[in-house]
Motif scaffolding. Structure first.
Motif, PDB file in Angstrom:
ATOM      1  N   PHE A 153       0.833  -1.201   0.000  1.00 59.80           N
ATOM      2  CA  PHE A 153       0.000   0.000   0.000  1.00 59.80           C
ATOM      3  C   PHE A 153       0.867   1.250   0.000  1.00 59.80           C
ATOM      4  O   PHE A 153       0.646   2.187  -0.782  1.00 59.80           O
ATOM      5  N   ASN A 200     -11.656  -4.898  -7.892  1.00 55.50           N
ATOM      6  CA  ASN A 200     -11.127  -5.043  -6.545  1.00 55.50           C
ATOM      7  C   ASN A 200     -10.746  -6.502  -6.313  1.00 55.50           C
ATOM      8  O   ASN A 200     -11.603  -7.341  -6.069  1.00 55.50           O
ATOM      9  N   GLY A 205      -9.281  -7.660  -3.902  1.00 54.16           N
ATOM     10  CA  GLY A 205      -9.094  -7.923  -2.475  1.00 54.16           C
ATOM     11  C   GLY A 205     -10.232  -8.685  -1.824  1.00 54.16           C
ATOM     12  O   GLY A 205     -10.363  -8.663  -0.593  1.00 54.16           O
ATOM     13  N   THR A 226     -12.838  -2.631   5.491  1.00 54.40           N
ATOM     14  CA  THR A 226     -11.669  -3.122   4.753  1.00 54.40           C
ATOM     15  C   THR A 226     -11.688  -2.582   3.328  1.00 54.40           C
ATOM     16  O   THR A 226     -10.651  -2.171   2.787  1.00 54.40           O
ATOM     17  N   ALA A 227     -12.879  -2.573   2.746  1.00 48.00           N
ATOM     18  CA  ALA A 227     -12.998  -2.019   1.400  1.00 48.00           C
ATOM     19  C   ALA A 227     -12.647  -0.553   1.403  1.00 48.00           C
ATOM     20  O   ALA A 227     -12.128  -0.023   0.426  1.00 48.00           O
ATOM     21  N   PHE A 274      -9.073  -0.020   0.649  1.00 52.21           N
ATOM     22  CA  PHE A 274      -8.852  -0.119  -0.796  1.00 52.21           C
ATOM     23  C   PHE A 274      -9.268   1.176  -1.477  1.00 52.21           C
ATOM     24  O   PHE A 274      -8.548   1.718  -2.318  1.00 52.21           O
ATOM     25  N   ALA A 288      -6.968   3.249  -3.966  1.00 53.53           N
ATOM     26  CA  ALA A 288      -7.251   3.105  -5.398  1.00 53.53           C
ATOM     27  C   ALA A 288      -8.070   4.267  -5.942  1.00 53.53           C
ATOM     28  O   ALA A 288      -7.940   4.634  -7.097  1.00 53.53           O
ATOM     29  N   GLN A 308      -5.104  -0.386  -9.526  1.00 50.78           N
ATOM     30  CA  GLN A 308      -6.144  -1.163  -8.849  1.00 50.78           C
ATOM     31  C   GLN A 308      -5.757  -2.621  -8.630  1.00 50.78           C
ATOM     32  O   GLN A 308      -6.086  -3.212  -7.602  1.00 50.78           O
ATOM     33  N   THR A 345      -3.271  -2.794  -5.758  1.00 52.33           N
ATOM     34  CA  THR A 345      -3.914  -2.421  -4.506  1.00 52.33           C
ATOM     35  C   THR A 345      -4.824  -3.544  -4.016  1.00 52.33           C
ATOM     36  O   THR A 345      -4.880  -3.840  -2.817  1.00 52.33           O
ATOM     37  N   GLY A 346      -5.530  -4.161  -4.940  1.00 51.22           N
ATOM     38  CA  GLY A 346      -6.395  -5.267  -4.546  1.00 51.22           C
ATOM     39  C   GLY A 346      -5.599  -6.428  -3.978  1.00 51.22           C
ATOM     40  O   GLY A 346      -5.968  -7.041  -2.982  1.00 51.22           O
ATOM     41  N   LEU A 348      -4.553  -5.685  -0.585  1.00 48.54           N
ATOM     42  CA  LEU A 348      -5.662  -5.840   0.350  1.00 48.54           C
ATOM     43  C   LEU A 348      -5.855  -7.298   0.738  1.00 48.54           C
ATOM     44  O   LEU A 348      -6.110  -7.615   1.901  1.00 48.54           O
ATOM     45  N   THR A 349      -5.737  -8.175  -0.247  1.00 51.43           N
ATOM     46  CA  THR A 349      -5.886  -9.600   0.058  1.00 51.43           C
ATOM     47  C   THR A 349      -4.811 -10.057   1.024  1.00 51.43           C
ATOM     48  O   THR A 349      -5.087 -10.709   2.030  1.00 51.43           O
TER      49      THR A 349
END
Lengths: 369, 303, 553
Positions: A339, B32, B34, B70-71, B74, B78, B85, B88-89, B92-93
């Motif tokens: 990130f 997304n 993630g 959590t979203a 993201f 993003a 994207q 970033t996804g 996130l995962t």
């Protein structure tokens, strides 16, 4: 409200500082999370980043952990520089291991000087072929390589699961899903340093990884094909103007990264496991994506970046033992790091202005270090 | 046999939630990746709250909330910082998987009371069908309702029209005065909420305990499912049952001594998704009619 | 979709019986058809109510004055043309009327009251609608949904669909509210855009170069629709550079040239020639230039190059033929959007024809050769867009030099780039072509427009090409750099090379060209000797009039 204004040029200082700031922020946020969940943040950071490399033999293990990451990321750099988003390195790694395994298990009598090179080649071919699927689908049908390579990762995992439980299962393994052990000729041995002896699990594959990274740097920065890759990613229209072929570049970069991932798979099995089993990779293909970004898509920096991320991986093991944290917690660091790196990219390319909604025209201009 | 069908229905519920939510996000143009991370955050939150309060219903809400939050992470990167994207996804995962494991570590080994089954009066007494369709916990019904809601909103309301427009041509939408990032933020948060609900179903009903990584790749299947369903809500419902059915088929097949290895059956959803992707890319009309043209493209309010 | 088109055609044919002939033969727009169509225009509103009045409108961008004291009026129900070349100021003016920009000084009056138009929504509320040249609809949605998004919330889709059908019938627009936009032709999509504007009850409809994407039949259909609007009291401001269309459709035209209103005239009483002269001004080919067109060897020959439209907004190429001779500069004049990009791509080799025998270099068939092979054969290219096409902004000059020399000797050995040679070559180009760099290893993006252009042109000339093909050599470039580049091209020609220059700047064309051809709607006229050629004649061709042979009626 965040507004992004493109910068005219990127100060070099910013480019260099970005990964460092990203790492620092990652540590801070990670520490905060640990503290919130009741762990001692300083202890956790120590266990994660200092303890794992406090003994010399652990340095060797660090390189061993970094080895597949460096190999895969060296290949991914080509893809990402060309704006081709190969997310399936994990699957390509598995296919490489399988192809190399075929050589090892079908011709167990081969001498070392033949076995190793053949296995390396087999690994490259396996990974390359698997990567050719998204490559051809993209060049012929303009299919999105992200989803295709991702789907194939799961197909690959199922493939090795079947092979190891079925046709290649060692009849003497008491029902466990394992192939026969490889002969010595198919194993990568540890390096014995003169005077020091073994350095943890340090093996010759690491040397190969470092050479590969250097080689990747050479191709990317000094050779015409590397130039083609960079141009196609930066300005596709200029690439066509120069006479470069978008299809050729797409196939080439996917081939390179697929082959690299395949070799990584072969090395991992031959150096650390010695036989095929359903789980041979522990997310290396995905972690390598983070390494590539941390290295800002520069193959030489991949070495350093690989070591940093490998440190976090080792840290997870150490923190599990010392603090009872689940191993998957390294994901917290890896995720935050990615990130921060992505945000850093944005700060590099844009002036970021944050306007607080209620106050009139309060602008906090960020990103100028 | 009835037992098999029941299992198919139940195991498809997390997929239905997660895929429907991701579908809305993707229709607005956001890819997304993630989902797995959001589902796991939903799962661990639902379990923790259910365990702490003794109420699985509160757990359900917690799961939804956690997924949305959590979203939000993201969305910050993003949408707010216009980061790539795909990367970033993935972040996130990886982050969500790790954080959920961390949060859930002290919870391993505990059990909770799951969601109770609700017998719908009269309908539940119909032989066979009654047991299959009308004796489920509330989330099963909720899943179907949400699919219907998504379909209705997308196709029959102005909000849905705007979502589809933003996903089709974000520059034109912006020129018409719509807030592209605002619409996408809402869509992404909705997707997160749904993924959280999908993840929550696992500890609340399917296996009432917590294990790290318990979604076991369902998030990725949900992503495949969205494509397989050509971004249409009702097809998600059908597709989820098909995907779920395949998993069951392999168990049943093994018991009956089928010769096709189960792994190949398990590959089918992924291979089918690839085929759909090729079809979409080859046939421009099919693509335009079925997939959001701006999917994954970063919106820059320029000019 | 075909059925829908036929329905449309039948509607139009029923209204204008003589037009049905048009569908039988693909005929050029000649006087006969326009005369018969004009009869309808005579029935314009007799009371001339002032709608929009512009007084002294000035707009500057830095040093550049886009609109210099522009004044004219538009009346209710009038079809008024805004005519001019690129850069004349038409788009700028119209953007101010639509509220996208504010004038620096001057007054816009709407129905007699001075107004400040704050934005497009305000303009729409006032009753001003605009159809842009590159309209953007939502491809996956239906026509009704597209329109609904442009209108304020509240109206149901079925109610809107009914309104669309009614209006469509009333004006003969032929738009089906349930059709998906991606299934519609460009002409139909344009009508959806028009419908969007129409449903907001405009008093003034602005159309920006609407016919460049239409077939002749679609153009006639569009004109029918516009005449009906005019009959019902809607004024139309019609931006165009196509002289015959302007004379066929409009009653008055305001001609802009370099930001100045050259005059507002009745199009009934002006000939195409007169309009052309107003549009381009008075220039004559420089008799004093030393060399007359050479009778040297033909170095580059293009023979009947045809290319279908690459995208819906692009221009097809129609049987283009040209010959570039040793020692001369052949200029291809024309207003932007008439096929220049498509022609350049074909000449570079980024697009290649299927059949053989179309492009020859000194007799060698290079039709199927890619850009690198063409370069090896001795052609240099300078495309229009220096950022992202001619050069990569994020790379150094040495790397940008490699872009067009990688296939030549000395650049690459065994796949490895000779970095020193490239750096030296780039430095040599920079020195020879007076390229000012902030520092030695500058990225291309750090250079000013003029300097980057000098580099991009110099990079090719430094290779002493036999043929240099360049598009818009001095666009967006400071005066000094422009003169430098033009001299360099003249020098190259004097040494015996052939230069093909696509340029929208007529002054530049007259300054350095030996022969001039005009590109219009994908057709290339025959090349004319520049000596003694008048700009007005070129202007006629740029405006699409059949090459003036003798006085126009």
């Amino acid at each position: 409200m965040i507004s992004l204004i493109p910068r005219k040029d990127i100060p070099l200082a910013l480019t260099v500082m970005t990964p460092i700031i990203a790492i620092a922020l990652t540590l801070i946020v990670g520490a905060i999370i640990f503290a919130t969940l009741g762990y001692d943040p300083l202890q956790a950071l120590y266990q994660f980043f200092i303890a794992p490399v406090s003994r010399p033999d652990q340095i060797g293990d660090l390189f061993v952990k970094a080895c597949p990451l460096i190999i895969i990321a060296s290949g991914l750099v080509f893809c990402y520089r060309a704006n081709v988003w190969n997310i399936g390195a994990e699957g390509q790694l598995i296919l490489g291991a399988v192809f190399a395994g075929y050589v090892a298990l079908t011709f167990p009598g081969l001498p070392g000087w033949a076995m190793m090179p053949l296995m390396v080649i087999a690994g490259m071919i396996g990974g390359l072929l698997w990567a050719m699927i998204p490559a051809l689908l993209k060049t012929r049908f303009n299919t999105n390589e992200i989803l295709v390579s991702l789907m194939l990762t799961y197909v690959a995992a199922l493939l090795i699961d079947w092979i190891v439980r079925g046709p290649w299962r060692d009849p003497m393994s008491f029902g466990f899903p394992l192939t026969k052990m490889y002969e010595d000729a198919a194993l990568i041995s540890r390096i014995e340093l003169p005077g020091i002896g073994y350095l943890g699990q340090l093996h010759w594959g690491v040397v190969g990884a470092l050479l590969l990274a250097v080689g990747a740097w050479f191709v990317l920065s000094r050779m015409l094909v590397g130039f083609q890759v960079k141009v196609m990613g930066a300005a596709p229209r200029a690439g066509r103007f120069a006479g470069f072929s978008p299809s050729f570049v797409t196939v080439m970069v996917l081939g390179i990264s697929g082959a690299a991932a395949g070799v990584a798979g072969m090395v991992e099995v031959s150096a650390n496991i010695g036989q095929l089993q359903p789980d041979i990779s522990f997310g290396y293909g995905f972690t390598a994506i983070i390494v590539a970004f941390l290295a800002r898509l520069n193959p030489l920096a991949v070495i350093g970046a690989g070591l940093v991320v490998a440190l976090a991986e080792l840290g997870g093991d150490s923190a599990q033992i010392a603090l009872g944290m689940p191993k998957v917690v390294t994901g917290v660091f890896k995720g935050i790091l990615l990130f921060m790196l992505l945000a850093g990219e944005t700060f590099n390319r844009f002036h970021v202005e944050i306007r607080l909604p209620k106050s009139a025209a309060t602008k906090v201009s960020a990103g100028q270090n | 046999m009835e037992q098999l069908i029941l299992t198919v229905i139940l195991t498809s519920v997390p997929l239905i939630f997660a895929a429907s939510g991701e579908l809305i996000a993707e229709r607005s143009g956001v890819l997304n990746l993630g989902v797995e991370g959001m589902m796991l955050m939903g799962a661990v939150s639902a379990f923790a709250i259910a365990m702490g309060t003794g109420s699985p219903i509160l757990g359900m809400f917690a799961g939804a909330f956690a997924g949305a939050l959590t979203a939000g992470i993201f969305a910050f990167f993003a949408l707010g910082l216009a980061t790539n994207q795909v990367a970033t996804g993935l972040a996130l995962t990886i982050f969500g998987t790790g954080l959920s494991g961390l949060i859930g570590a002290p919870l391993v080994g505990h059990a909770i009371d799951g969601l109770p089954q609700i017998h719908i009066p009269l309908l539940a007494d119909i032989p066979i069908l009654g047991m299959l369709l009308f004796q489920h916990d509330i989330m099963v019904y909720l899943a179907v309702i949400m699919v219907g809601l998504c379909a209705w909103v997308l196709n029959a309301t102005r909000v849905g029209l705007i979502i589809r427009a933003v996903g089709d041509n974000h520059d034109s939408a912006h020129a018409l005065g719509y807030s592209v990032l605002g619409v996408r933020l809402l869509a992404v948060m909705f997707g997160g909420m749904m993924a959280g609900l999908g993840g929550a179903y696992l500890p609340l009903v399917l296996t009432p305990h917590w294990a790290e990584g318990m979604t076991a790749g369902r998030g990725w299947i949900a992503l495949a499912l969205v494509v397989f369903a050509s971004w249409r809500p009702w097809r998600v419902l059908g597709g989820a049952l098909v995907f779920g059915g395949i998993t069951i088929m392999q168990l049943a097949g093994q018991a009956r001594g089928w010769t096709i290895p189960s792994q190949f059956l398990s590959m089918l959803p992924y291979l089918a998704t690839i085929i759909v992707l090729v079809l979409i890319a080859r046939n421009r009309e099919f693509a335009l009619a079925n997939s959001p043209a701006c999917l994954g493209r970063i919106f820059h309010a320029g000019k | 979709m075909l059925l829908f088109f036929f329905e449309q055609v039948q509607t139009a044919a029923a209204l204008r019986p003589h037009l049905s002939e048009a569908f039988m033969t693909a005929r050029p727009r000649t006087k006969t058809s326009t005369n018969s169509a004009k009869k309808a225009v005579v029935a314009a509103p007799t009371h001339q109510t002032l709608l929009l009045n512009a007084s002294g409108i000035v707009k500057r961008f830095g040093n550049f004055t886009a609109n210099d004291d522009v004044s004219f009026s538009i009346y209710e129900g009038e079809i008024h043309a805004l005519l001019g070349e690129n850069g004349a100021g038409k788009s700028t003016f119209v953007k101010m009327v639509y509220g996208l920009m504010q004038p620096d000084s001057g007054v816009l009056e709407w129905r007699g009251q001075p107004v400040t138009i704050t934005g497009p929504q305000h303009a729409r509320d006032m009753g001003i609608g605009m159809v842009f040249q590159h309209f953007s609809l939502f491809q996956a949605l239906t026509v009704a949904e597209n329109i609904q998004l442009a209108l304020p919330a509240g109206e149901s889709l079925s109610g809107l669909s009914d309104r669309v059908r009614r209006m469509s019938a009333e004006y003969g627009i032929g738009v089906d509210p349930d059709a998906r936009v991606h299934n519609l032709s460009v002409g139909q999509q344009q009508r959806v855009e028009i419908m969007r504007c129409l449903l907001q009850n405009p008093s003034l409809l602005i159309m920006d170069e609407p016919t460049s994407v239409l077939t002749p039949q679609e153009t006639d259909q569009l004109f029918d629709v516009l005449r009906r609007f005019s009959d019902s009291g809607v004024a139309i401001l019609f931006i165009s550079h196509k002289l015959d269309e302007i004379r066929a459709l409009t009653s008055r035209a305001t001609v802009l040239r370099r930001g100045i209103n050259v005059g507002t005239v009745d199009t009934d009483t002006r000939s195409a020639r007169q309009l052309a002269e107003m549009m381009v001004g008075e220039m004559v080919g420089d008799v004093a230039r030393n060399t007359a067109p050479s009778d040297g060897d033909v170095l580059l020959e293009i023979s009947h190059l045809s290319r279908p439209r690459p995208t819906q907004f692009a221009t097809p190429l129609r049987k283009i033929s040209l010959q570039a001779r040793q020692g001369e500069i052949l200029a291809i004049a024309g207003i932007a959007g008439n096929g220049q990009d498509e022609l350049m791509e074909a000449m570079i080799g980024e697009w290649r024809a299927e059949s053989d025998g179309i492009i020859f270099l000194k007799g060698l068939d290079i039709t199927h050769a890619g850009p690198a092979v063409r370069r090896n054969a001795g052609i240099g290219f300078v495309p229009e867009e220096r950022n992202g096409h001619a050069a990569v902004p994020t790379m150094s000059l040495a790397e940008n030099n490699l872009l067009t020399s990688h296939s030549l000797d000395g650049a690459v050995k065994n796949g490895v780039i000779d970095d020193d040679a490239m750096r030296q070559a780039a430095a040599d180009v920079a020195t020879a072509f007076d390229v000012r760099l902030p520092n030695e290893n500058s990225l291309a993006s750090a250079l000013s427009g003029g300097n980057l252009q000098k580099f991009v042109v110099g990079r090719e000339i430094a290779k002493s090409p036999e043929v240099l093909i360049v598009s818009q050599p001095t666009w967006g470039v400071d005066v000094g750099a422009a003169m430098f580049i033009r001299s360099a091209m003249l020098e190259l020609a004097a040494k015996g090379s052939a230069v093909v220059m696509i340029s929208q700047d007529l002054e530049e064309v007259f300054m350095i060209a030996h022969r001039i051809a005009v590109l219009y709607d994908g057709h290339l006229s025959a090349a004319m000797d520049a000596t003694g050629l008048t700009a007005e004649k070129v202007g006629l061709l740029m405006g699409g009039s059949a090459a003036g042979k003798g006085p126009d009626a």
